[in-house]
Design a protein around this motif. Structure first.
Motif, PDB file in Angstrom:
ATOM      1  N   ARG A   1       0.806  -1.230   0.000  1.00 28.56           N
ATOM      2  CA  ARG A   1       0.000   0.000   0.000  1.00 28.56           C
ATOM      3  C   ARG A   1       0.828   1.263   0.000  1.00 28.56           C
ATOM      4  O   ARG A   1       0.297   2.357   0.143  1.00 28.56           O
ATOM      5  CB  ARG A   1      -0.869   0.033   1.262  1.00 28.56           C
ATOM      6  CG  ARG A   1      -1.867  -1.072   1.298  1.00 28.56           C
ATOM      7  CD  ARG A   1      -2.608  -1.028   2.593  1.00 28.56           C
ATOM      8  NE  ARG A   1      -3.272  -2.287   2.828  1.00 28.56           N
ATOM      9  CZ  ARG A   1      -3.784  -2.645   3.996  1.00 28.56           C
ATOM     10  NH1 ARG A   1      -3.681  -1.829   5.010  1.00 28.56           N
ATOM     11  NH2 ARG A   1      -4.373  -3.801   4.134  1.00 28.56           N
TER      12      ARG A   1
ATOM     13  N   ALA B   1       2.991  13.466   0.229  1.00 28.79           N
ATOM     14  CA  ALA B   1       2.291  12.204   0.036  1.00 28.79           C
ATOM     15  C   ALA B   1       1.096  12.428  -0.878  1.00 28.79           C
ATOM     16  O   ALA B   1       0.433  13.463  -0.797  1.00 28.79           O
ATOM     17  CB  ALA B   1       1.831  11.656   1.379  1.00 28.79           C
TER      18      ALA B   1
ATOM     19  N   GLY C   1      -2.395  10.538  -2.189  1.00 26.41           N
ATOM     20  CA  GLY C   1      -3.199   9.362  -1.875  1.00 26.41           C
ATOM     21  C   GLY C   1      -4.626   9.430  -2.368  1.00 26.41           C
ATOM     22  O   GLY C   1      -5.502   8.821  -1.774  1.00 26.41           O
ATOM     23  N   ASP C   2      -4.888  10.177  -3.434  1.00 20.81           N
ATOM     24  CA  ASP C   2      -6.259  10.231  -3.933  1.00 20.81           C
ATOM     25  C   ASP C   2      -6.741   8.826  -4.257  1.00 20.81           C
ATOM     26  O   ASP C   2      -5.978   7.988  -4.744  1.00 20.81           O
ATOM     27  CB  ASP C   2      -6.336  11.106  -5.187  1.00 20.81           C
ATOM     28  CG  ASP C   2      -6.374  12.583  -4.810  1.00 20.81           C
ATOM     29  OD1 ASP C   2      -6.425  12.882  -3.600  1.00 20.81           O
ATOM     30  OD2 ASP C   2      -6.338  13.416  -5.722  1.00 20.81           O
ATOM     31  N   LEU C   3      -8.009   8.608  -4.003  1.00 26.07           N
ATOM     32  CA  LEU C   3      -8.550   7.258  -4.156  1.00 26.07           C
ATOM     33  C   LEU C   3      -8.517   6.788  -5.604  1.00 26.07           C
ATOM     34  O   LEU C   3      -8.418   5.593  -5.871  1.00 26.07           O
ATOM     35  CB  LEU C   3      -9.984   7.211  -3.634  1.00 26.07           C
ATOM     36  CG  LEU C   3     -10.080   7.382  -2.118  1.00 26.07           C
ATOM     37  CD1 LEU C   3     -11.526   7.517  -1.686  1.00 26.07           C
ATOM     38  CD2 LEU C   3      -9.427   6.190  -1.429  1.00 26.07           C
TER      39      LEU C   3
ATOM     40  N   ASP D   1      -5.465  -4.292  -6.998  1.00 23.67           N
ATOM     41  CA  ASP D   1      -6.572  -3.421  -6.623  1.00 23.67           C
ATOM     42  C   ASP D   1      -6.291  -2.671  -5.329  1.00 23.67           C
ATOM     43  O   ASP D   1      -7.093  -1.863  -4.881  1.00 23.67           O
ATOM     44  CB  ASP D   1      -7.850  -4.236  -6.447  1.00 23.67           C
ATOM     45  CG  ASP D   1      -8.300  -4.814  -7.767  1.00 23.67           C
ATOM     46  OD1 ASP D   1      -8.170  -4.104  -8.780  1.00 23.67           O
ATOM     47  OD2 ASP D   1      -8.740  -5.981  -7.782  1.00 23.67           O
ATOM     48  N   GLU D   2      -5.182  -2.989  -4.713  1.00 21.73           N
ATOM     49  CA  GLU D   2      -4.840  -2.350  -3.459  1.00 21.73           C
ATOM     50  C   GLU D   2      -4.754  -0.844  -3.647  1.00 21.73           C
ATOM     51  O   GLU D   2      -4.233  -0.344  -4.633  1.00 21.73           O
ATOM     52  CB  GLU D   2      -3.480  -2.887  -2.994  1.00 21.73           C
ATOM     53  CG  GLU D   2      -3.148  -2.539  -1.582  1.00 21.73           C
ATOM     54  CD  GLU D   2      -4.122  -3.151  -0.609  1.00 21.73           C
ATOM     55  OE1 GLU D   2      -4.908  -2.376  -0.030  1.00 21.73           O
ATOM     56  OE2 GLU D   2      -4.112  -4.387  -0.456  1.00 21.73           O
ATOM     57  N   ARG D   3      -5.255  -0.152  -2.676  1.00 18.00           N
ATOM     58  CA  ARG D   3      -5.108   1.294  -2.683  1.00 18.00           C
ATOM     59  C   ARG D   3      -3.673   1.609  -2.264  1.00 18.00           C
ATOM     60  O   ARG D   3      -3.213   1.145  -1.219  1.00 18.00           O
ATOM     61  CB  ARG D   3      -6.083   1.894  -1.675  1.00 18.00           C
ATOM     62  CG  ARG D   3      -6.102   3.408  -1.719  1.00 18.00           C
ATOM     63  CD  ARG D   3      -5.736   3.979  -0.407  1.00 18.00           C
ATOM     64  NE  ARG D   3      -5.740   5.421  -0.468  1.00 18.00           N
ATOM     65  CZ  ARG D   3      -6.363   6.195   0.402  1.00 18.00           C
ATOM     66  NH1 ARG D   3      -7.044   5.663   1.383  1.00 18.00           N
ATOM     67  NH2 ARG D   3      -6.278   7.498   0.305  1.00 18.00           N
TER      68      ARG D   3
ATOM     69  N   ILE E   1      -0.723   4.515  -1.497  1.00 18.76           N
ATOM     70  CA  ILE E   1      -0.342   5.899  -1.261  1.00 18.76           C
ATOM     71  C   ILE E   1       1.122   6.042  -1.626  1.00 18.76           C
ATOM     72  O   ILE E   1       1.936   5.164  -1.319  1.00 18.76           O
ATOM     73  CB  ILE E   1      -0.611   6.272   0.197  1.00 18.76           C
ATOM     74  CG1 ILE E   1      -2.075   6.682   0.312  1.00 18.76           C
ATOM     75  CG2 ILE E   1       0.274   7.405   0.664  1.00 18.76           C
ATOM     76  CD1 ILE E   1      -2.684   6.357   1.587  1.00 18.76           C
TER      77      ILE E   1
ATOM     78  N   ASN F   1      -9.642   9.679   1.302  1.00 15.76           N
ATOM     79  CA  ASN F   1      -8.578  10.568   0.855  1.00 15.76           C
ATOM     80  C   ASN F   1      -7.734  11.017   2.038  1.00 15.76           C
ATOM     81  O   ASN F   1      -8.250  11.157   3.140  1.00 15.76           O
ATOM     82  CB  ASN F   1      -9.180  11.826   0.227  1.00 15.76           C
ATOM     83  CG  ASN F   1      -9.327  11.694  -1.260  1.00 15.76           C
ATOM     84  OD1 ASN F   1      -8.551  10.997  -1.891  1.00 15.76           O
ATOM     85  ND2 ASN F   1     -10.317  12.360  -1.808  1.00 15.76           N
TER      86      ASN F   1
ATOM     87  N   GLN G   1      -0.794  20.081   3.733  1.00 15.84           N
ATOM     88  CA  GLN G   1       0.086  18.950   4.031  1.00 15.84           C
ATOM     89  C   GLN G   1       1.495  19.403   4.394  1.00 15.84           C
ATOM     90  O   GLN G   1       2.044  20.293   3.758  1.00 15.84           O
ATOM     91  CB  GLN G   1       0.152  17.992   2.839  1.00 15.84           C
ATOM     92  CG  GLN G   1       0.721  16.637   3.232  1.00 15.84           C
ATOM     93  CD  GLN G   1       0.904  15.684   2.059  1.00 15.84           C
ATOM     94  OE1 GLN G   1       2.033  15.337   1.727  1.00 15.84           O
ATOM     95  NE2 GLN G   1      -0.181  15.266   1.452  1.00 15.84           N
TER      96      GLN G   1
END
Lengths: 264, 264
Positions: free
Chosen positions: A29, A98, A100-102, A122-124, A126, B73, B95
């Motif tokens: 991730r 960082a 990390g938008d979905l 498919d893992e989200r 970041i 998010n 951030q």
DNA sequence: CCAAAAGTGTTGAAGTTACACCCATGC
DNA sequence: GCATGGGTGTAACTTCAACACTTTTGG
């Protein structure tokens, strides 16, 4: 028993797994991406990699980046990934932030690639991005790992990148623009000896506008961060330019204290 | 069969688990922390929470922060966590960066606490930090969740914090110092109407040095971001001061363009 | 001798720094 | 009337922006 049910049962073992598993695994991730700027004495470039095509579909270019290991500092991960994909090493990397938008991995083409190379496509994920400036002459990219090629691409030719890499690149470039107003960082982008015209050009391309030649030279000389080598260009079809090197001492001084130009 | 062996077998099911599990779970490896600065017209403060003691051992204070959800998010996670722990909401967070040193959770006291509240206390956690400036009068912290209390602590009284929160706080403060030279952000820290002396004091505490009163006032007035309310202090045992508000229009203009004070 | 880039000074305007005294109020 | 912080102006200096011509070299 549904897969979901099965997974939920396994889920209860997760803490156990976490504790005992091999920590030299990749963290599925978390990734890191590197934005490396170079300058060819004419334009700004960024180091991009090309990935293998998947099922005959060409992949667009990407920043060098990859998952990081469970037991690895972020900074070290960035250096390692950069080395693995492009062969560049011993580069000071500064964090951009960082991301990390979905939906950052959701483009169909990116999905295709992830399914081909990742265990958990498919893992989200970041990503923590880093940037740096290097003298292009000192670093010749050597692609390896999943990088089919690694090359310098002019900034203004970059139209599309994998994932959210264009966003990351823009953020890094904004940092660069902001930083060069406060610290004399540009020298990393130049050869050891350079002409004031080259330095001048560099500032123009980073700031994106023309700067008066005389005022620029005066200012740089007064800041005292450049020093004449009393050596001239040879073989140029015009008046040869002096070469300069930068004055490391002054440079470090200013680097630490900043230009302090706000006025208070 | 050893636990390790057992875990390794389960490990091979991980991709399955990842795909099917409930994505509204917390990601055990990712957290967010918030550095909220306030100003009481005299000193800079930071919003800290106190956590429940574990086995009678008092926990030191911490930045409000917690794990984030799988499908969330980063920015939204920071806002949510801040709300949950302190009751503050509708705060623009910027951030600071990602912090992921391997030893960031290793202090014995922190370990104790993690074992008490986390499912996977040994998990390596990377945190994404945010910061903001608020007008203390508009936000009264209301602790909840695992926060026993939430309160404003003067910056110079903060000696020790949980985890690597002191590092994070310092990084956020450095950003604040850098930013206030480029953008007139300080107004977020003041009441709607304020005196120039209060604004002056604010700049002094952020920059950490004295600024000439006359020069400061001249500069602020010329920048045209403050506007007199033609209203005076009452009940003060000295010449009453004018109240000012800030000029939003000019403010937004400068906010976007920056002060552009470098000279090129 | 021509093309090409190097190199150089001045001036007016704006901004910066440093500095000291009187003013309005509550008590 | 006194203690407290509010409020103001100026002069010397530095920095900035704008602007055009001469120099040196290779071909």
């Amino acid at each position: 028993m549904s897969i979901l049910h099965f997974a939920n049962i396994l889920n209860s073992f997760l803490p156990l797994i976490m504790q005992s598993k091999n920590r030299h695994e990749l963290n599925p991730r978390l990734s890191t991406d590197c934005v490396i700027f170079g300058f060819d004495l004419n334009q700004l470039k960024v180091l991009l990699i090309e990935r293998e095509s998947v099922n005959g579909v060409e992949q667009c270019m990407a920043l060098p980046g990859d998952l990081i290991f469970e037991e690895e500092n972020l900074d070290m991960a960035a250096s390692r990934v950069l080395l693995e994909l492009t062969g560049l090493q011993e580069i000071y990397l500064e964090q951009v932030g960082a991301f990390g938008d979905l939906d950052r991995l959701n483009k169909p083409q990116d999905q295709l690639w992830l399914k081909a190379v990742r265990q958990n496509p498919d893992e989200r994920v970041i990503t923590v991005a880093y940037y740096s400036l290097v003298n292009m002459n000192n670093y010749t990219p050597q692609p390896s790992s999943f990088a089919k090629s690694a090359s310098w691409v002019p900034l203004d030719e970059v139209k599309e990148l994998a994932f959210d890499h264009l966003t990351i690149l823009n953020a890094a470039f904004a940092k660069l623009q902001e930083k060069i107003r406060i610290q004399p960082i540009g020298f990393n982008l130049l050869p050891e000896k350079f002409t004031l015209t080259q330095l001048h050009k560099l500032y123009e391309v980073i700031l994106g506008r023309e700067l008066d030649k005389r005022n620029f030279r005066r200012k740089m000389l007064k800041l005292d961060i450049v020093e004449s080598l009393r050596e001239r260009q040879e073989g140029v079809p015009h008046k040869p330019s002096q070469y300069f090197k930068f004055n490391e001492e002054k440079y470090n001084d200013l680097f630490q204290n900043g230009f302090d130009n706000f006025g208070f």
